[in-house]
Design an enzyme around this catalytic site. Structure first.
Site, short mmCIF file in Angstrom:
data_model
loop_
_atom_site.label_atom_id
_atom_site.label_comp_id
_atom_site.label_asym_id
_atom_site.label_seq_id
_atom_site.Cartn_x
_atom_site.Cartn_y
_atom_site.Cartn_z
N TYR A 101 0.87 -1.18 0.00
CA TYR A 101 0.00 0.00 0.00
C TYR A 101 0.90 1.23 0.00
O TYR A 101 1.87 1.29 0.76
CB TYR A 101 -0.88 0.04 1.24
CG TYR A 101 -2.16 -0.78 1.19
CD1 TYR A 101 -2.12 -2.15 0.97
CD2 TYR A 101 -3.40 -0.17 1.38
CE1 TYR A 101 -3.30 -2.89 0.95
CE2 TYR A 101 -4.58 -0.91 1.37
CZ TYR A 101 -4.52 -2.27 1.15
OH TYR A 101 -5.68 -3.00 1.13
N HIS A 137 0.54 -0.50 -4.49
CA HIS A 137 -0.89 -0.65 -4.23
C HIS A 137 -1.60 0.69 -4.09
O HIS A 137 -2.02 1.10 -2.99
CB HIS A 137 -1.08 -1.51 -2.98
CG HIS A 137 -2.39 -2.23 -2.88
ND1 HIS A 137 -2.66 -3.43 -3.51
CD2 HIS A 137 -3.52 -1.91 -2.21
CE1 HIS A 137 -3.89 -3.82 -3.22
NE2 HIS A 137 -4.44 -2.91 -2.44
N GLU A 175 -5.06 -0.07 -8.10
CA GLU A 175 -6.45 0.28 -8.44
C GLU A 175 -6.65 1.78 -8.42
O GLU A 175 -7.11 2.34 -7.42
CB GLU A 175 -7.44 -0.37 -7.45
CG GLU A 175 -7.52 -1.88 -7.57
CD GLU A 175 -8.58 -2.50 -6.65
OE1 GLU A 175 -9.20 -1.77 -5.84
OE2 GLU A 175 -8.78 -3.72 -6.75
N GLU A 265 -5.41 -9.27 -8.96
CA GLU A 265 -6.14 -9.38 -7.69
C GLU A 265 -7.59 -9.73 -7.97
O GLU A 265 -8.24 -9.11 -8.80
CB GLU A 265 -6.08 -8.06 -6.92
CG GLU A 265 -6.81 -8.11 -5.58
CD GLU A 265 -6.88 -6.75 -4.89
OE1 GLU A 265 -5.83 -6.09 -4.75
OE2 GLU A 265 -8.00 -6.34 -4.52
C1 DCB Z 1 -9.56 -3.71 -3.46
C2 DCB Z 1 -8.21 -3.34 -2.93
C3 DCB Z 1 -7.82 -4.08 -1.70
C4 DCB Z 1 -9.04 -4.35 -0.86
C5 DCB Z 1 -9.87 -5.32 -1.67
C6 DCB Z 1 -11.20 -5.69 -1.00
O1 DCB Z 1 -10.45 -2.66 -3.18
F1 DCB Z 1 -7.23 -3.43 -3.85
O2 DCB Z 1 -6.84 -3.36 -1.02
O3 DCB Z 1 -8.68 -4.96 0.38
O4 DCB Z 1 -10.13 -4.86 -2.98
O5 DCB Z 1 -11.98 -4.58 -0.81
C7 DCB Z 1 -9.32 -4.54 1.55
C8 DCB Z 1 -9.05 -5.58 2.63
C9 DCB Z 1 -9.58 -5.11 3.95
C10 DCB Z 1 -9.05 -3.73 4.27
C11 DCB Z 1 -9.32 -2.77 3.14
C12 DCB Z 1 -8.70 -1.42 3.44
O6 DCB Z 1 -9.57 -6.81 2.23
O7 DCB Z 1 -9.21 -6.02 4.96
O8 DCB Z 1 -9.63 -3.26 5.46
O9 DCB Z 1 -8.79 -3.29 1.92
O10 DCB Z 1 -8.20 -0.77 2.36
C13 DCB Z 1 -11.63 -2.47 -3.90
C14 DCB Z 1 -11.98 -3.27 -4.96
C15 DCB Z 1 -13.14 -3.01 -5.68
C16 DCB Z 1 -13.96 -1.96 -5.33
C17 DCB Z 1 -13.63 -1.15 -4.24
C18 DCB Z 1 -12.46 -1.41 -3.52
N1 DCB Z 1 -15.12 -1.71 -6.04
N2 DCB Z 1 -12.13 -0.60 -2.40
O11 DCB Z 1 -15.36 -2.33 -7.08
O12 DCB Z 1 -15.94 -0.86 -5.61
O13 DCB Z 1 -12.88 0.38 -2.16
O14 DCB Z 1 -11.15 -0.80 -1.69
#
Ligand code: DCB
Length: 355
Positions: A101, A137, A175, A265
């Site tokens: 990150y 990240h 992302e 991912e």
């Molecule tokens: C992505 C990120 C990744 C995130 C995962 C699951 O985010 F690349 O960093 O991981 O997908 O959301 C999560 C962890 C949690 C942690 C959180 C904090 O699993 O434990 O608390 O990160 O950053 C995505 C992917 C897709 C979308 C949104 C996100 N989407 N997002 O399609 O809306 O908002 O992080």
């Protein structure tokens, strides 16, 4: 021949040729971390992109599969040789992703010592004959341009250090997201500059570029291509509970438009990383990715108790690997079987029936 018989014969022939065409193009894919005593890097060597396919040193299409770390600043303890070796030998992983990150509290920009988790990962993968994704990240900062200065230094250093190793794959912006962050104005200029930095030290290893809206808009690069796109791939991320047929259609269209895709991912859950394990939806994606020879890394190795984590809550606190069934979450047990080639849509459906 009767019309109906003819129609049947034609359909049957078309179906056959479709199947054999898919099989012949990707026939050499073995999905094994170790085969005849040889690691995947010993067998595949220097990767290259041909058309939209990731290929080995001889130009044969290959599909790599493996696990992603969680955020290295949270669960970086799992980015060690014991765990990565366990993932290779018990889980049949060919690739490991080190998720650094960049922004946010505790991310690399505020905590540069985190780089050691990346270099530990890379060195473990080199020793293990695995490929490794070095993941910058980008997430909370939305726009990869925001910390470009740090990315330039980081990728210059990584490519100087490891550019001669075939193991390393650079993922330069996880992302990008946010309404104002577009391919043409943000991601493309960022990518062109970082690619130039890497290419000075490393002429050939694969570089992967994120796409707009959390790496979902995979059509963007085809209408406004990079000036230095050789051995470059683009990423599509999906969470099986949130992104379904429409997302697969986007990927298929991107491939048709000539865009090489690497799923750096994905998760079995909803986009939050939680909300249940979507087994059937996941297996649809697995079929699709296999048929299109798309490589992937699954999110993620952690024991925090979220559904997309492969470890049971609080399991393996010492991060030693050697996991027993009780150490794995529902997601972990499911993923392990997929990676070990023990489960696909057909066998899963049979199991559901027998339940
Ligand atoms: C992505 C990120 C990744 C995130 C995962 C699951 O985010 F690349 O960093 O991981 O997908 O959301 C999560 C962890 C949690 C942690 C959180 C904090 O699993 O434990 O608390 O990160 O950053 C995505 C992917 C897709 C979308 C949104 C996100 N989407 N997002 O399609 O809306 O908002 O992080």
């Amino acid at each position: 021949m009767k019309k109906s018989v003819m129609l049947f014969a034609a359909t049957f022939a078309a179906a056959l040729s479709f199947v054999s065409c898919v099989n012949s193009k990707y026939a050499n894919d073995t999905h094994l971390a170790i085969e005849d005593g040889k690691t995947v890097v010993e067998r595949y060597g220097q990767l290259q992109v041909i058309g939209t396919d990731l290929c080995d040193q001889n130009g044969n299409p290959v599909q790599l599969r493996g696990m992603s770390s969680h955020g290295l600043h949270w669960y970086g303890k799992y980015a060690n040789k014991d765990v990565i070796t366990w993932l290779r030998d018990d889980w049949n992983c060919q690739i490991w992703r080190a998720a650094l990150y960049t922004g946010g509290q505790g991310g690399y920009v505020s905590n540069p010592a985190l780089k050691e988790r990346v270099t530990d990962s890379v060195e473990a993968c080199i020793e293990n004959g695995m490929y490794v994704l070095v993941d910058w990240h980008v997430l909370e900062e939305h726009d990869p341009l925001l910390y470009k200065k740090y990315a330039v230094e980081f990728f210059d250093e990584m490519s100087k250090k490891y550019g001669d190793k075939p193991n390393v794959i650079y993922e330069i912006c996880n992302e990008p997201n946010g309404e104002k962050v577009t391919w043409s104005d943000n991601i493309k200029p960022y990518a062109e500059e970082i690619i130039e930095v890497i290419r000075k030290n490393d002429p050939d290893n694969i570089i992967i570029v994120g796409t707009p809206v959390w790496s979902s808009q995979v059509m963007a690069p085809s209408s406004d291509p990079l000036k230095n796109g050789k051995n470059v791939m683009y990423t599509c991320h999906f969470y099986a509970g949130s992104h379904k047929a429409e997302a697969r259609k986007n990927v298929a269209n991107a491939l048709k438009a000539g865009t090489p895709i690497f799923v750096t991912e994905w998760g079995t859950t909803q986009a939050s990383g939680d909300g249940g394990v979507y087994e059937k939806e996941t297996l649809k994606w697995m079929e699709f990715l296999k048929a299109h020879n798309i490589s992937w890394a699954n999110w993620s190795v952690n024991n925090k108790g979220e559904d997309s984590g492969i470890l049971a809550f609080n399991a393996d606190r010492e991060a030693k690997g050697n996991w027993k069934d009780k150490d794995l979450s529902k997601d972990g047990k499911f993923l392990r079987r997929i990676l070990r080639n023990e489960l696909d849509m057909k066998s899963w459906k049979q199991e559901q029936k027998n339940k």
